[in-house]
Design an enzyme around this catalytic site. Sequence first.
Site, PDB file in Angstrom:
ATOM      1  N   GLU A 178       0.838  -1.222   0.000  1.00  0.00           N
ATOM      2  CA  GLU A 178       0.000   0.000   0.000  1.00  0.00           C
ATOM      3  C   GLU A 178       0.860   1.253   0.000  1.00  0.00           C
ATOM      4  O   GLU A 178       0.551   2.224   0.732  1.00  0.00           O
ATOM      5  CB  GLU A 178      -0.960  -0.008   1.191  1.00  0.00           C
ATOM      6  CG  GLU A 178      -1.994  -1.104   1.104  1.00  0.00           C
ATOM      7  CD  GLU A 178      -3.008  -1.123   2.258  1.00  0.00           C
ATOM      8  OE1 GLU A 178      -2.956  -0.237   3.125  1.00  0.00           O
ATOM      9  OE2 GLU A 178      -3.858  -2.039   2.271  1.00  0.00           O
ATOM     10  N   GLU A 307      -4.830  -8.830   0.534  1.00  0.00           N
ATOM     11  CA  GLU A 307      -5.500  -8.476   1.798  1.00  0.00           C
ATOM     12  C   GLU A 307      -6.990  -8.374   1.512  1.00  0.00           C
ATOM     13  O   GLU A 307      -7.402  -7.572   0.661  1.00  0.00           O
ATOM     14  CB  GLU A 307      -4.995  -7.145   2.364  1.00  0.00           C
ATOM     15  CG  GLU A 307      -3.635  -7.246   2.997  1.00  0.00           C
ATOM     16  CD  GLU A 307      -3.202  -5.975   3.720  1.00  0.00           C
ATOM     17  OE1 GLU A 307      -4.072  -5.253   4.239  1.00  0.00           O
ATOM     18  OE2 GLU A 307      -1.985  -5.721   3.747  1.00  0.00           O
TER      19      GLU A 307
END
Length: 487
Positions: A178, A307
């Site tokens: 991220e 995720e």
Amino acid sequence: MAPQTASIHVFPSHRLNPINRAIYSGFTEHMGRCIYGGIYDPNKSLLTPDSLRKDIISTLEPLDIPIFRYPGGNFTATYHWQDGIGPVEHRPKRLNLAWGGQIETNEFGTNEFIVWCRDHMHAEPYLCLNMGTGTLVDALAWIEYCNATGDSYYAKLRREHTGHDRPHSVKYWGLGNEVWGPWQIAQTSDPKIYAETAMQWAKAIKLLDPEIKLVLCGSDGMQQWDWEVIRQYIQPATMSDLGVNQPPLVDYVSIHMYTASEDHYENVFAPLAAERAIETTSCLIDLACVENKVPMAQLRPTICFDEWNVWDPKRAVGSTGAEERYTLSDALAVGVWLNVFVRQSERVSMACIAQSVNVISPLMTTRDGIVKQTSWWVYGLFCRFVKGHRVNFVVDCGTYRGSTKPDWLRDARGTIMRWLDVSACTTDDGYCVVCVVNIHKEQDIQADFGGVPSATEVAVYTVTGENIDVNNMDGEEKVQDKLVVIM
Ligand code: AHR
């Protein structure tokens, strides 16, 4: 209320694509009680000699989880792997800046994770590189430490630490986590800069070990970031720069998404947004291949959804450990999530539930034991039974017409938000498996099954409970699977 009727017709011999078992992968981050107090806990009895919790190992083992991602997550952006190797008493204590600044003792590091993952879980490790505060030099050193077999410095250091010659042979590596997020330490907000840096890292990594599979850092699959990174990266040069017989520089593009709502229907339908994200990312990959003239069949990266889960970060705050208490509604949402991965298994070759223990997890540790949350029972059934080949099916049933989260899902799906969410497969040992989530909170839905020979013995596993708000966290397994065999 009288049950609604529906029909599900399955085509067991119409095999569409193999389901990669890696869609049932896990994720263990240095966050909350996932590592310390979760998989590793020197203060408890019932431990292996390595201070790993036996109850967690024996509970996860039957699920045959193929891959575990580590050490983060957001934690990755400040993780310096050399802090977690060598004699424990010399390891520095650091602050875990990603998750509330508490002390990270580094007692558990690379070698401890590899022992847990390979020796106990019989799974492949997937390590995420620090592209926040870390450097390419650190990353190459970590890969050399894990994988090199010759006489180099870090290979020798690993042998010294593990006491044996065997390399860790870590095949899966993530190019950051991220990195686009404003919450990241040392965020990279420009996708062009990330793509360029990732390409340079990938080139060096594949020179060091061409067997490695690399995961490029995407967003939720539907952002400008995703398109820019995919477009920049999927170039003939980056895909096979090292020669025709060399592997491409990137093998997977990642997506992350969490869903949740206090409203049952919004909650359970929300994973369909992930389905849209997978379809969108897949189209972006195709478009980049076409635009940039990259031979798709040979080099096209696939999607690593590394995720996913039901998580409301306001309800279960990250810096205090994100310990969600999952309801039956959440378990049904997890069923839809997993149906999505099966339906999209042609495009998704890895997916990691976030996370495997204690942190937004189906499995919790207590002082003396473990608690299997509502979602555990759904996740467990998929891991155990939904494998082999995805097969075709047709569903006919009523549809939902209310609000959705995100809002756009309503429009994107039109009227195709059926009360029954379905996926189907045939296993290599000849079973036909159909997974059905009844999203309606009041009505039973009786489905006629077509396509399955009528003389067949059928095992029906049901996960249900008194109402959609029940959870298992108060010491009673109010929700679990129940098996009925119909002859
Ligand atoms: O899984 C919890 C966190 O969610 C991860 O650390 C991060 O990557 C994501 O935002």
